[in-house]
Scaffold this motif. Structure first.
Motif, PDB file in Angstrom:
ATOM      1  N   UNK A 180       0.779  -1.235  -0.132  1.00 55.67           N
ATOM      2  CA  UNK A 180      -0.054  -0.003  -0.038  1.00 55.67           C
ATOM      3  C   UNK A 180       0.747   1.202   0.027  1.00 55.67           C
ATOM      4  N   UNK A 181       1.965   1.164   0.651  1.00 48.28           N
ATOM      5  CA  UNK A 181       2.610   2.483   0.833  1.00 48.28           C
ATOM      6  C   UNK A 181       3.432   2.830  -0.409  1.00 48.28           C
ATOM      7  N   UNK A 182       3.929   1.380  -1.183  1.00 50.57           N
ATOM      8  CA  UNK A 182       4.596   1.669  -2.629  1.00 50.57           C
ATOM      9  C   UNK A 182       3.472   1.914  -3.441  1.00 50.57           C
ATOM     10  N   UNK A 183       2.441   1.719  -3.363  1.00 53.69           N
ATOM     11  CA  UNK A 183       1.227   2.291  -4.252  1.00 53.69           C
ATOM     12  C   UNK A 183       1.096   3.735  -4.037  1.00 53.69           C
ATOM     13  N   UNK A 184       0.724   3.860  -2.986  1.00 56.13           N
ATOM     14  CA  UNK A 184       0.234   5.140  -2.516  1.00 56.13           C
ATOM     15  C   UNK A 184       1.663   6.456  -3.018  1.00 56.13           C
ATOM     16  N   UNK A 185       2.712   5.761  -2.560  1.00 55.10           N
ATOM     17  CA  UNK A 185       4.037   6.496  -2.620  1.00 55.10           C
ATOM     18  C   UNK A 185       4.060   6.801  -4.187  1.00 55.10           C
TER      19      UNK A 185
END
Ligand SMILES: Nc1nc2c(c(=O)[nH]1)N[C@H]1C(S)=C(S)[C@@H](COP(=O)(O)O)O[C@H]1N2
Ligand SMILES: [Mo]
Length: 530
Positions: A180-185
């Protein structure tokens, strides 16, 4: 390992969002008339950096990147900023000891991370505050952008935050939160990058200048310059006698081209004068303008370099403006100042003697291009641009060399900058072999306000041969030269040297551009093929 990527990306995303908010905000603040200086943190940091560039670094940048120096600076800043943000993201990264305070509490590492991020924001604010004409609204976009960035960083960190005391996850964050962080980031970084570009595009106020240039149209004078046909030898590849405005070299410290509205533009004459005066752009247009051919040269030009251009300049002689103000006894310098804070210190003598030192409003008949100083710039024959040719000029301060100094002087460049005699071989081009037989060697030579009396060429270890000179319409411009050479197959070093109008031969001694201009003979290797 993958968590580290996510942590670094969180930092980069926060940085991109910060800059997007700040750059769009800056464009709005400036367009809305709220800001007075430089609201864009990117432009401000670049400007602050340029203003602190020592002579050797300027030299290196111009030699390496030429007139792409600003693009290079932005690319460099982008790389450094991305790296710094990624490191900041890693500081708070998920592989650190777990929080003991329970879920959602900031641990020590996140506090450091947020603190570092805020510090980078403060650097941006300081740069904005450092720019000319700063007022507090200029800083608003960077402050707001940094706050939004901190919020993003905090949200992403919470997603990555591995664990709580209650539910420890010693192996780091789970795959789901990492993803999720990779996606949001990734998404925020992309949106941020687009936002930065949008902000920069939005900030360009070019329409005002373009509309004004069209409205002004061609600027005509009673006594126009005509360039005699004999000034041009017409050798293919030889530098054209007049340089088109669009390809005229551009050198300045301005990160973005100042967009000056001629309606609000004023020139103030201040300092050691009997009465301060103020001129409008219309005052200039209504005055008796003159045209003059002047070759402009940059002190940073290397031997054989192309930071020089020739144009017909239209303007009001500076001496007439100074006479209206009345120059007081004891003055020896005119400090011209630009809207962007740049200054040039010119000997008063050069501004008041009979040469064509102009407050120029047109270049080759057209209103100045924004890049070349619209609406008004200074042009002084015989002096390098850095001590004379102030673009976007707004003030002439009559002063003394022992009281004031131009922009480049404290940065390692000489206070005085008379142009040194130079000559350049344009053809043959270095590295391009030529066929045996009649080979034309040709180029230009300049020694502004002294003129060129002779150009000589040496081929291999032969004698110096006198080149044919084109007509010289004025001693303030460069002069074309050519020589026909019955070339036999072989490799030759070809050198050129000029003699100026005072009889002085161009020195062979090699000097770097800093502190007051390069010297040496331009020499190229020519291969003649049989
Ligand atoms: N406002 C401003 N004017 C400036 C400069 C500058 O940095 N800012 N650079 C000077 C230098 S170093 C040169 S060589 C000439 C170049 O003028 P051009 O860009 O029109 O060729 O502008 C001069 N005028
Ligand atoms: Mo220059």
């Amino acid at each position: 390992m993958r968590s580290r990527w996510a942590a670094a990306l969180a930092g980069v995303a926060a940085g991109a969002v910060t800059l997007a908010v700040a750059e769009v905000g800056a464009a709005l603040v400036m367009r809305g008339g709220l800001g007075t200086g430089t609201a864009s943190p990117l432009v401000a940091v670049a400007g602050a950096f340029i203003d602190r560039t020592p002579a050797w670094l300027k030299d290196f940048a111009i030699q390496t990147f030429g007139t792409n120096d600003k693009l290079a600076l932005f690319v460099g800043m982008g790389i450094v900023l991305t790296g710094v943000c990624a490191l900041i993201g890693l500081v708070g990264g998920p592989t650190k000891p777990l929080s003991e305070d329970g879920e959602g509490q900031r641990n020590h590492y996140e506090k450091v991370e947020l603190g570092l991020f805020a510090a980078v924001g403060v650097v941006g604010v300081l740069a904005v505050a450092d720019r000319p004409d700063f007022s507090w609204p200029d800083a608003l976009p960077t402050v707001v952008g940094t706050l939004v960035g901190l919020w993003v960083l905090d949200r992403l960190w919470r997603r990555l935050a591995p664990a709580t005391a209650a539910a420890p996850a010693p192996m780091g964050p789970g795959a789901a939160s990492r993803r999720s962080v990779l996606l949001w980031g990734g998404a925020l970084t992309a949106v941020g990058a687009l936002g930065i570009l949008a902000g920069r595009a939005l900030s360009r106020a070019g329409e005002v200048v373009e509309a004004a240039r069209t409205r002004i149209g061609r600027i005509r004078v009673a006594d126009p310059v005509t360039v005699p046909a004999g000034a041009t030898q017409g050798v293919a590849g030889q530098t054209s006698y007049l340089t088109p405005n669009e390809t005229f070299y551009r050198i300045d410290t301005a990160v973005t081209v100042p967009q000056v509205d001629p309606e609000t533009w004023r020139l103030r004459v201040t300092g050691m004068v009997d009465r301060e005066i103020e001129l409008t752009f219309q005052d200039l247009l209504d005055a008796e303008l003159v045209e003059a051919l002047v070759t402009l040269t940059c002190v940073s030009n290397y031997v054989g370099g192309d930071l020089a251009g020739n144009a017909v300049w239209t303007g009001l002689p500076v001496r007439e403006v100074l006479a209206r103000a009345g120059v007081r006894e004891g003055a020896d310098m005119v400090l011209s100042r630009s809207v962007d804070g740049f200054t040039a210190g010119t000997p008063l003598e050069a501004m008041t003697d009979d040469r064509n030192a102009l407050l120029a409003v047109a270049q080759n008949g057209e209103p100045l291009l924004a890049e070349h100083g619209f609406p008004v710039r200074v042009v002084v024959p015989g002096l390098y641009g850095y001590v004379s040719a102030t673009k976007w000029v707004t003030e002439l301060k009559v002063t003394r060399f022992d009281q004031d100094e131009g922009y480049w002087t404290p940065r390692g460049w000489s206070a005085l900058g008379p142009v040194k005699t130079a000559s350049r071989i344009d053809v043959p081009r270095p590295g391009e072999p030529v066929a045996a037989g009649e080979v034309v060697i040709a180029g230009v030579a300049w020694a502004q306000h002294r003129g060129i009396d002779k150009v000589e060429v040496r081929i291999g270890d032969g004698d110096w041969q006198e080149a044919t000179l084109a007509e010289e319409p004025t001693i303030d411009s460069w002069r074309q030269w050519m020589l026909t050479w019955p070339a036999e197959p072989g490799e030759y070093a070809v050198s050129v040297r000029a003699t100026d109008g005072t009889g002085e031969v161009q020195t062979q001694e090699r000097a770097m551009p800093a502190p007051d201009g390069a010297t040496g003979w331009h020499t190229i290797d020519v291969r003649v093929e049989g």
